[in-house]
Design a protein around this motif. Structure first.
Motif, short mmCIF file in Angstrom:
data_model
loop_
_atom_site.label_atom_id
_atom_site.label_comp_id
_atom_site.label_asym_id
_atom_site.label_seq_id
_atom_site.Cartn_x
_atom_site.Cartn_y
_atom_site.Cartn_z
N LYS A 95 0.81 -1.23 0.00
CA LYS A 95 0.00 0.00 0.00
C LYS A 95 0.84 1.27 0.00
O LYS A 95 0.51 2.24 -0.68
CB LYS A 95 -0.94 0.00 1.20
CG LYS A 95 -2.03 -1.02 1.11
CD LYS A 95 -2.92 -0.99 2.34
CE LYS A 95 -3.96 -2.09 2.22
NZ LYS A 95 -4.85 -2.11 3.38
N ARG A 98 2.68 2.16 -3.68
CA ARG A 98 1.95 2.29 -4.95
C ARG A 98 2.27 3.60 -5.65
O ARG A 98 2.64 4.57 -5.01
CB ARG A 98 0.45 2.15 -4.68
CG ARG A 98 0.16 0.73 -4.21
CD ARG A 98 -1.27 0.41 -4.09
NE ARG A 98 -1.37 -0.97 -3.60
CZ ARG A 98 -2.38 -1.43 -2.93
NH1 ARG A 98 -3.41 -0.67 -2.67
NH2 ARG A 98 -2.37 -2.68 -2.53
N ASN A 99 2.15 3.58 -6.96
CA ASN A 99 2.43 4.74 -7.82
C ASN A 99 3.90 5.14 -7.81
O ASN A 99 4.23 6.28 -8.08
CB ASN A 99 1.55 5.94 -7.44
CG ASN A 99 0.08 5.62 -7.60
OD1 ASN A 99 -0.33 5.09 -8.63
ND2 ASN A 99 -0.70 5.90 -6.58
N SER A 130 -12.82 -5.00 -8.89
CA SER A 130 -11.51 -4.34 -8.79
C SER A 130 -11.31 -3.38 -9.96
O SER A 130 -10.42 -3.56 -10.79
CB SER A 130 -10.40 -5.38 -8.74
OG SER A 130 -10.56 -6.21 -7.64
N ARG A 131 -12.10 -2.36 -10.00
CA ARG A 131 -12.05 -1.42 -11.13
C ARG A 131 -10.71 -0.70 -11.25
O ARG A 131 -10.21 -0.50 -12.35
CB ARG A 131 -13.18 -0.41 -11.02
CG ARG A 131 -14.53 -1.03 -11.27
CD ARG A 131 -15.61 0.00 -11.27
NE ARG A 131 -16.89 -0.66 -11.53
CZ ARG A 131 -18.03 -0.15 -11.20
NH1 ARG A 131 -18.09 1.01 -10.59
NH2 ARG A 131 -19.14 -0.80 -11.47
N ASP A 132 -10.13 -0.30 -10.12
CA ASP A 132 -8.83 0.38 -10.18
C ASP A 132 -7.76 -0.53 -10.76
O ASP A 132 -6.92 -0.10 -11.54
CB ASP A 132 -8.40 0.88 -8.80
CG ASP A 132 -9.25 2.05 -8.31
OD1 ASP A 132 -9.90 2.70 -9.15
OD2 ASP A 132 -9.26 2.29 -7.09
N VAL A 133 -7.80 -1.80 -10.37
CA VAL A 133 -6.83 -2.77 -10.89
C VAL A 133 -7.04 -2.96 -12.39
O VAL A 133 -6.08 -2.96 -13.18
CB VAL A 133 -6.94 -4.11 -10.14
CG1 VAL A 133 -6.05 -5.16 -10.77
CG2 VAL A 133 -6.61 -3.93 -8.67
N ARG A 135 -8.31 -0.84 -14.49
CA ARG A 135 -7.84 0.38 -15.18
C ARG A 135 -6.31 0.39 -15.27
O ARG A 135 -5.75 0.82 -16.29
CB ARG A 135 -8.34 1.62 -14.46
CG ARG A 135 -9.78 1.97 -14.79
CD ARG A 135 -10.13 3.37 -14.30
NE ARG A 135 -10.33 3.38 -12.86
CZ ARG A 135 -11.50 3.23 -12.25
NH1 ARG A 135 -12.59 3.07 -12.96
NH2 ARG A 135 -11.59 3.26 -10.94
N TRP A 136 -5.64 -0.07 -14.21
CA TRP A 136 -4.18 -0.10 -14.24
C TRP A 136 -3.70 -1.02 -15.36
O TRP A 136 -2.83 -0.65 -16.15
CB TRP A 136 -3.63 -0.56 -12.87
CG TRP A 136 -2.14 -0.52 -12.81
CD1 TRP A 136 -1.36 0.57 -12.54
CD2 TRP A 136 -1.24 -1.61 -13.03
NE1 TRP A 136 -0.03 0.22 -12.58
CE2 TRP A 136 0.07 -1.11 -12.88
CE3 TRP A 136 -1.41 -2.96 -13.35
CZ2 TRP A 136 1.20 -1.91 -13.02
CZ3 TRP A 136 -0.29 -3.75 -13.49
CH2 TRP A 136 1.00 -3.23 -13.33
N TYR A 137 -4.28 -2.22 -15.44
CA TYR A 137 -3.88 -3.14 -16.51
C TYR A 137 -4.24 -2.58 -17.88
O TYR A 137 -3.48 -2.75 -18.85
CB TYR A 137 -4.53 -4.51 -16.32
CG TYR A 137 -3.80 -5.39 -15.33
CD1 TYR A 137 -2.55 -5.92 -15.64
CD2 TYR A 137 -4.35 -5.70 -14.09
CE1 TYR A 137 -1.87 -6.73 -14.74
CE2 TYR A 137 -3.69 -6.52 -13.19
CZ TYR A 137 -2.45 -7.02 -13.52
OH TYR A 137 -1.78 -7.82 -12.63
N ARG A 139 -4.15 0.45 -18.84
CA ARG A 139 -3.12 1.42 -19.23
C ARG A 139 -1.92 0.72 -19.89
O ARG A 139 -1.18 1.34 -20.64
CB ARG A 139 -2.65 2.22 -18.02
CG ARG A 139 -3.60 3.31 -17.61
CD ARG A 139 -2.96 4.33 -16.68
NE ARG A 139 -2.41 3.77 -15.47
CZ ARG A 139 -3.06 3.71 -14.31
NH1 ARG A 139 -4.29 4.15 -14.21
NH2 ARG A 139 -2.48 3.19 -13.25
#
Length: 144
Positions: A95, A98-99, A130-133, A135-137, A139
Motif C-alpha cells: 500500500k 503504490r504509484n 476491482s475497477r482500479d486494478v 484500469r491499471w492493466y 493502461r
C-alpha cells in the motif's frame, strides 16, 4: 526509488509474508478463519514449485525491503492462442509503495519472461469489483 525484481527464495519467505497476506486479503480470497500458518504453507509450496520451472514467484525489492510480489505461470492458453502464454495469478504492490513504479517493474519482468519463452500472450484475471486494478492493466494494453 531503485527497484530490483528477483525470484523469491525460501530464505526470503518471512520477509515476503506480509505482502503475501496483503495480496490475499485485497483479492478477497483470504478468509479470516484460515490460520496464517496455512497461508504461509501455501507460500512455501509456491516457492518450491517455482524452483521446478514453468512457474515464477517474483518479488520487487527496494534495497533490502520487499515492496511488491507477483506469481505467474506458463499456460497452454487454450485454442485461441498460437503459443503458450503467461498467466499472472497475483501482482500486488504494498500500500505504501503504490504509484512508484513497482507494479511496472513486476509487469516488465513478467512480459520479458513471456518473450523469453516465445510467447506474446500475457493473461490476467481481475475480479469485476476491482475497477482500479482493471484500469491499471488497461493502461498497459490489457483488455477484457
Amino acid at each position: 526509488m531503485r527497484i530490483a525484481v528477483r525470484d523469491v527464495t525460501m530464505d526470503q519467505i518471512e520477509q515476503i509474508a506480509p505482502l503475501w497476506e496483503q495480496a490475499w486479503r485485497a483479492s478477497g480470497r483470504r478468509r479470516t478463519d484460515v490460520p496464517l500458518a496455512l497461508s504461509l504453507d501455501r507460500l512455501r509450496r509456491r516457492v518450491e514449485v517455482a524452483a521446478g520451472g514453468g512457474y515464477r514467484f517474483l518479488a520487487a525489492w527496494c534495497g533490502d525491503q520487499p515492496v511488491g510480489i507477483a506469481t505467474v505461470s506458463l499456460t497452454d492458453g487454450g485454442p485461441m492462442m498460437d503459443a503458450p502464454g503467461v498467466h499472472i495469478h497475483v501482482l500486488h504492490v504494498g500500500k505504501d509503495e503504490r504509484n512508484g513504479g513497482v507494479g511496472k517493474a513486476l509487469l516488465a519482468e513478467v512480459t520479458d519472461w513471456a518473450t523469453s519463452m516465445g510467447s506474446d500472450q500475457v493473461v490476467v484475471d481481475v475480479p469485476p469489483a476491482s475497477r482500479d486494478v482493471a484500469r491499471w492493466y488497461a493502461r498497459w494494453g490489457f483488455g477484457p
